[in-house]
Design an enzyme around this catalytic site. Structure first.
Site, PDB file in Angstrom:
ATOM      1  N   CYS A   2       0.851  -1.182   0.000  1.00  0.00           N
ATOM      2  CA  CYS A   2       0.000   0.000   0.000  1.00  0.00           C
ATOM      3  C   CYS A   2       0.890   1.236   0.000  1.00  0.00           C
ATOM      4  O   CYS A   2       1.928   1.271   0.649  1.00  0.00           O
ATOM      5  CB  CYS A   2      -0.946   0.082   1.199  1.00  0.00           C
ATOM      6  SG  CYS A   2      -2.078  -1.295   1.307  1.00  0.00           S
ATOM      7  N   ARG A  27       3.606  -0.062  -5.156  1.00  0.00           N
ATOM      8  CA  ARG A  27       3.404  -0.652  -3.832  1.00  0.00           C
ATOM      9  C   ARG A  27       2.086  -1.421  -3.736  1.00  0.00           C
ATOM     10  O   ARG A  27       1.849  -2.134  -2.763  1.00  0.00           O
ATOM     11  CB  ARG A  27       3.413   0.444  -2.761  1.00  0.00           C
ATOM     12  CG  ARG A  27       4.738   1.159  -2.651  1.00  0.00           C
ATOM     13  CD  ARG A  27       4.667   2.215  -1.585  1.00  0.00           C
ATOM     14  NE  ARG A  27       4.641   1.631  -0.273  1.00  0.00           N
ATOM     15  CZ  ARG A  27       5.660   1.574   0.561  1.00  0.00           C
ATOM     16  NH1 ARG A  27       6.818   2.080   0.208  1.00  0.00           N
ATOM     17  NH2 ARG A  27       5.549   1.026   1.742  1.00  0.00           N
ATOM     18  N   TRP A  77      -2.932  -2.551  -1.688  1.00  0.00           N
ATOM     19  CA  TRP A  77      -2.676  -3.969  -1.913  1.00  0.00           C
ATOM     20  C   TRP A  77      -3.554  -4.669  -0.877  1.00  0.00           C
ATOM     21  O   TRP A  77      -3.306  -4.575   0.315  1.00  0.00           O
ATOM     22  CB  TRP A  77      -1.197  -4.286  -1.707  1.00  0.00           C
ATOM     23  CG  TRP A  77      -0.855  -5.688  -2.117  1.00  0.00           C
ATOM     24  CD1 TRP A  77      -0.523  -6.108  -3.368  1.00  0.00           C
ATOM     25  CD2 TRP A  77      -0.820  -6.844  -1.273  1.00  0.00           C
ATOM     26  NE1 TRP A  77      -0.297  -7.464  -3.359  1.00  0.00           N
ATOM     27  CE2 TRP A  77      -0.471  -7.939  -2.095  1.00  0.00           C
ATOM     28  CE3 TRP A  77      -1.067  -7.069   0.068  1.00  0.00           C
ATOM     29  CZ2 TRP A  77      -0.351  -9.232  -1.603  1.00  0.00           C
ATOM     30  CZ3 TRP A  77      -0.948  -8.361   0.572  1.00  0.00           C
ATOM     31  CH2 TRP A  77      -0.589  -9.425  -0.272  1.00  0.00           C
ATOM     32  N   ASN A 103      -1.721   1.683   6.059  1.00  0.00           N
ATOM     33  CA  ASN A 103      -0.888   0.607   5.537  1.00  0.00           C
ATOM     34  C   ASN A 103      -0.573  -0.299   6.714  1.00  0.00           C
ATOM     35  O   ASN A 103       0.016   0.162   7.692  1.00  0.00           O
ATOM     36  CB  ASN A 103       0.396   1.219   4.945  1.00  0.00           C
ATOM     37  CG  ASN A 103       1.289   0.175   4.340  1.00  0.00           C
ATOM     38  OD1 ASN A 103       0.906  -0.976   4.196  1.00  0.00           O
ATOM     39  ND2 ASN A 103       2.501   0.579   3.987  1.00  0.00           N
ATOM     40  N   GLY A 104      -0.977  -1.563   6.646  1.00  0.00           N
ATOM     41  CA  GLY A 104      -0.737  -2.469   7.774  1.00  0.00           C
ATOM     42  C   GLY A 104      -1.963  -3.335   7.985  1.00  0.00           C
ATOM     43  O   GLY A 104      -2.887  -3.327   7.172  1.00  0.00           O
ATOM     44  N   GLU A 489      16.645 -17.422  -9.265  1.00  0.00           N
ATOM     45  CA  GLU A 489      16.233 -16.076  -9.674  1.00  0.00           C
ATOM     46  C   GLU A 489      15.558 -16.114 -11.055  1.00  0.00           C
ATOM     47  O   GLU A 489      14.553 -15.437 -11.280  1.00  0.00           O
ATOM     48  CB  GLU A 489      17.464 -15.151  -9.680  1.00  0.00           C
ATOM     49  CG  GLU A 489      17.225 -13.747 -10.183  1.00  0.00           C
ATOM     50  CD  GLU A 489      16.223 -12.937  -9.349  1.00  0.00           C
ATOM     51  OE1 GLU A 489      15.838 -13.378  -8.260  1.00  0.00           O
ATOM     52  OE2 GLU A 489      15.813 -11.864  -9.824  1.00  0.00           O
ATOM     53  N   LYS A 493      11.805 -14.756 -11.648  1.00  0.00           N
ATOM     54  CA  LYS A 493      11.467 -13.702 -12.621  1.00  0.00           C
ATOM     55  C   LYS A 493      10.394 -14.187 -13.564  1.00  0.00           C
ATOM     56  O   LYS A 493       9.441 -13.473 -13.846  1.00  0.00           O
ATOM     57  CB  LYS A 493      12.694 -13.293 -13.458  1.00  0.00           C
ATOM     58  CG  LYS A 493      13.735 -12.426 -12.813  1.00  0.00           C
ATOM     59  CD  LYS A 493      13.328 -11.000 -12.562  1.00  0.00           C
ATOM     60  CE  LYS A 493      12.764 -10.845 -11.172  1.00  0.00           C
ATOM     61  NZ  LYS A 493      13.648 -10.541 -10.107  1.00  0.00           N
ATOM     62  N   GLU A 496       6.932 -14.547 -11.789  1.00  0.00           N
ATOM     63  CA  GLU A 496       6.244 -13.343 -11.314  1.00  0.00           C
ATOM     64  C   GLU A 496       5.749 -12.451 -12.444  1.00  0.00           C
ATOM     65  O   GLU A 496       4.728 -11.799 -12.297  1.00  0.00           O
ATOM     66  CB  GLU A 496       7.068 -12.556 -10.291  1.00  0.00           C
ATOM     67  CG  GLU A 496       8.318 -11.911 -10.800  1.00  0.00           C
ATOM     68  CD  GLU A 496       9.101 -11.218  -9.700  1.00  0.00           C
ATOM     69  OE1 GLU A 496       8.507 -10.730  -8.737  1.00  0.00           O
ATOM     70  OE2 GLU A 496      10.331 -11.162  -9.830  1.00  0.00           O
ATOM     71  N   HIS A 512      16.694 -36.396  -7.963  1.00  0.00           N
ATOM     72  CA  HIS A 512      16.036 -36.751  -6.702  1.00  0.00           C
ATOM     73  C   HIS A 512      14.553 -36.383  -6.717  1.00  0.00           C
ATOM     74  O   HIS A 512      13.950 -36.196  -5.661  1.00  0.00           O
ATOM     75  CB  HIS A 512      16.751 -36.075  -5.536  1.00  0.00           C
ATOM     76  CG  HIS A 512      18.174 -36.521  -5.409  1.00  0.00           C
ATOM     77  ND1 HIS A 512      18.551 -37.604  -4.666  1.00  0.00           N
ATOM     78  CD2 HIS A 512      19.296 -36.059  -6.012  1.00  0.00           C
ATOM     79  CE1 HIS A 512      19.863 -37.787  -4.779  1.00  0.00           C
ATOM     80  NE2 HIS A 512      20.330 -36.851  -5.599  1.00  0.00           N
ATOM     81  N   LYS A 611       5.643  -4.014  -4.879  1.00  0.00           N
ATOM     82  CA  LYS A 611       7.106  -3.904  -4.861  1.00  0.00           C
ATOM     83  C   LYS A 611       7.664  -4.045  -3.443  1.00  0.00           C
ATOM     84  O   LYS A 611       8.729  -4.613  -3.239  1.00  0.00           O
ATOM     85  CB  LYS A 611       7.509  -2.555  -5.456  1.00  0.00           C
ATOM     86  CG  LYS A 611       9.008  -2.304  -5.467  1.00  0.00           C
ATOM     87  CD  LYS A 611       9.594  -2.526  -6.825  1.00  0.00           C
ATOM     88  CE  LYS A 611      11.098  -2.478  -6.838  1.00  0.00           C
ATOM     89  NZ  LYS A 611      11.675  -3.688  -7.427  1.00  0.00           N
TER      90      LYS A 611
END
Ligand code: F6R
Length: 616
Positions: A2, A27, A77, A103-104, A489, A493, A496, A512, A611
């Protein structure tokens, strides 16, 4: 998560708030809203819309003009309550006089809501935030000022919060609170105007004169000034600083997406970061922000590296640097797991956190544990003055410039450089690395910008491969040694930004279990460079192909064998082994970007993500 923004001054608040929200949209982008308070004491006007800020802008343009020089805005968010117009912030009290953004998470919101309902309050939304508006209203009705009411209210909330509030009866005033690590509040000091925001991105266009609220601090801003208080209402002096951030790097410019811009900026980001951390002639480290941690490096007997997501991958690479350069045990952990264990820490442990934003809640909570244990702490961060840098004893700053794409790119590469330099400094302080070795390792860094630029010069390759690869719904990424975090990574990428299922594995693990997944519809990206245990990777490649799986191999320039074995090859320049992850990551970023474009995904604002992760 947020984004919150506030403005009070002589200008119309609405356009400033909307621009601020645009700057903070990374955000969260489930919904957005603003509240503007007329200077006359008339009703506070609220506009809010589900979806991106463009929807809010249309609503503001199409409605009755919002006039007033005081306002707050929020980009959400969603945590409690699905994304919708009603659940969008700002939220108002029953009477409409008190308006808040938040925010929270109000962890005890269910019991507060029941109590408020019993007292006659009616709720419009499904959010936890609305309880805050009602609680503040109760207090102001009893005669408290907005600022006092906010302090009393936060004392009743469980969890971490950043809150801004307006009260119709106090025109020209915004009250703010920061409790815990749900997100920061930056105060911007202008000429006859004041700004508030979750982070610098929304303030920097107006002023570089700022202060960051600390945990448990409250603020009241008017056009003419800023007052800060502690939980008991005692006045405190905010620590003002002039921030050097360059707003230009936040603009998309000629690029279609921030992510592409940020990928292409990597040579410059590397050269700025390297230039700020070393001198080449004679080779020397200059870690200027290490602060009190500098003196503790020599006593370090063990290192614990922590981070989340992409920053955790940087930490995994950093572990090897500490083991090698400093000769001490180094462990790496996911900060969200670490904080809920009983980690063994002491004064001789150096805790190194990696967080490009410096705001990630799990990292901050892990740092609180480390502080309690008396461990020295250094944080790797891209934002000067961010929360992690204020908790740690010292910082190593990356100079990547602001990163706006939700998928981290340039901050990963520069964080790896920062870890490399910090590990060298630790090795030097402990007398473990010889002066010659140290000088050589420092000089090695210099070639990186050029090496990454040469990978980017071939960016067309990915565009050509993407149409064929974008049809797959699953990918396996394999690497060994330092290429293992690179594989993770690459998988992160891809998933997402293109929503393709991807697994990053240590190649030795393949037999395995993961090998059972391989078939013609499940391709593999194999990092099979000269330094990445190449011959072992060749075996992995052959085993994948024997099961019908297609392979894209990342190889070192000059490799003539692997290109003959596999369907797709990408070559990277030969660089020193320890720095190879920096170069090998770049093709994977480019590939994900192109595949996401092919699949029509929103590269800069992928679904469900934000983000900065400031809530659990
Ligand atoms: C992935 C990504 C995230 C972040 C993670 C940590 O592209 O950006 O996985 O790396 O949320 O964020 P910071 O580094 O700000 O702590």
């Amino acid at each position: 998560m947020c984004g919150i923004v506030g403005y009070v001054g002589p200008r119309d608040a609405a356009p400033i708030l909307i621009q601020g929200l645009r700057d903070l949209e990374y955000r969260g982008y489930d919904s957005a809203g603003i509240a503007v308070m007329p200077n006359t004491g008339d009703e506070i006007a609220i506009r809010k819309r589900e979806g991106k800020i463009a929807n809010l802008e249309a609503a503001v343009r199409g409605g009755v003009p919002l006039q007033g020089g005081t306002g707050i805005g929020h980009t959400r968010w969603a945590t409690h309550g699905r994304p919708s117009d009603t659940n969008a912030h700002p939220h108002h009290s029953c009477g409409g006089d008190v308006v808040v953004i938040h925010n929270g998470i109000v962890e005890n919101y269910a019991e507060l809501k029941a109590e408020l309902k019993a007292a006659g309050h009616t709720f419009a939304s499904e959010t936890d935030t609305e309880t805050i508006a009602h609680l503040v209203e109760q207090q102001v009705t009893e005669g408290l000022t907005l600022s006092e009411a906010l302090r009393h209210t936060t004392a009743r909330l469980r969890g971490s919060h950043a809150i801004l509030a307006l009260n119709r009866k106090e025109p020209g005033v915004i009250a703010g609170a920061r409790i815990g690590n749900a997100g920061g509040i930056v105060v911007g000091f202008g000429e006859g105007e004041s700004f508030l925001a979750s982070d610098l991105a929304a303030v920097i266009a107006h002023t570089r004169d700022v202060a960051f609220l600390r945990d448990g601090e409250f603020v009241t801003v008017t056009a003419s000034g800023v007052d800060c208080f502690d939980q008991d209402g005692r006045t405190i002096t905010p620590e003002r600083r002039v921030v050097p951030l360059d707003p230009v790097s936040a603009l998309k410019g000629q690029y279609r997406h921030f992510m592409l811009k940020e990928i292409m900026e990597q040579p410059v980001a590397l050269s700025d970061t390297i230039g700020s951390l070393i001198v080449v002639d004679p080779p020397e480290l200059q870690l200027m922000a290490l602060g009190a941690a500098a003196a503790r490096l020599k006593d370090t007997k063990r290192v614990v590296l922590l981070g989340m997501g992409t920053s955790l991958h940087a930490a995994m690479i950093g572990r090897r640097y500490f083991e090698l350069f400093a000769g001490i045990p180094a462990e790496v952990d996911n900060a969200s797991e670490f904080r809920y264990r009983e980690p063994v820490l002491d004064a001789e442990t150096l805790v190194v956190t990696v967080s490009q934003s410096g705001e990630t809640v799990d990292v901050l909570e892990a740092m609180a544990i480390a502080r309690e244990a008396g461990s020295a702490q250094v944080t790797i961060c891209n934002v000067e003055g961010a929360q992690t840098t204020r908790v740690a004893d010292g910082a190593v700053y990356t100079r990547a410039g602001m990163e706006r794409g939700v998928a981290s790119t340039k901050t990963l590469l520069t964080s790896i450089v920062a870890l490399y330099c910090l590990a060298l400094a630790t090795g030097k302080a402990r007398g473990h690395i010889s002066p010659q070795d140290l000088a050589g390792r420092i000089r090695d860094l210099v070639i990186l910008p050029e090496a990454v630029a040469s990978v980017l010069a071939d960016a067309d390759v990915y565009e050509q491969m993407a149409p064929a690869l974008a049809r797959f719904n699953d990918f396996l990424f394999l690497g060994r040694g330092l290429a293992y975090p690179v594989a993770m990574e690459g998988a992160l990428k891809l998933k997402e930004i293109s929503y393709i299922h991807a697994e990053g594995y240590a190649a030795g693990e393949m037999k395995h279990g993961p090998i059972a997944l391989i078939d013609r519809e499940f391709p593999t990206v194999a990092i099979a460079t000269r330094h990445a245990l190449r011959s072992k990777m060749v075996s992995n490649i052959e085993q994948v192909q024997a099961r019908g799986g297609e392979v894209l191999a990342i190889v070192t320039e000059g490799d003539t064998e692997i290109p003959g074995l596999v369907r797709y090859t990408v070559s990277i320049p030969d660089v020193p082994e320890l720095l190879e992850p920096i170069v090998a990551t770049v093709p994977l970023q480019c590939l994900s970007y192109q595949i996401a474009l092919q699949r029509g995904c929103d590269v800069d604002q992928p679904r469900n993500l934000a983000k900065t992760v400031t809530v659990e």
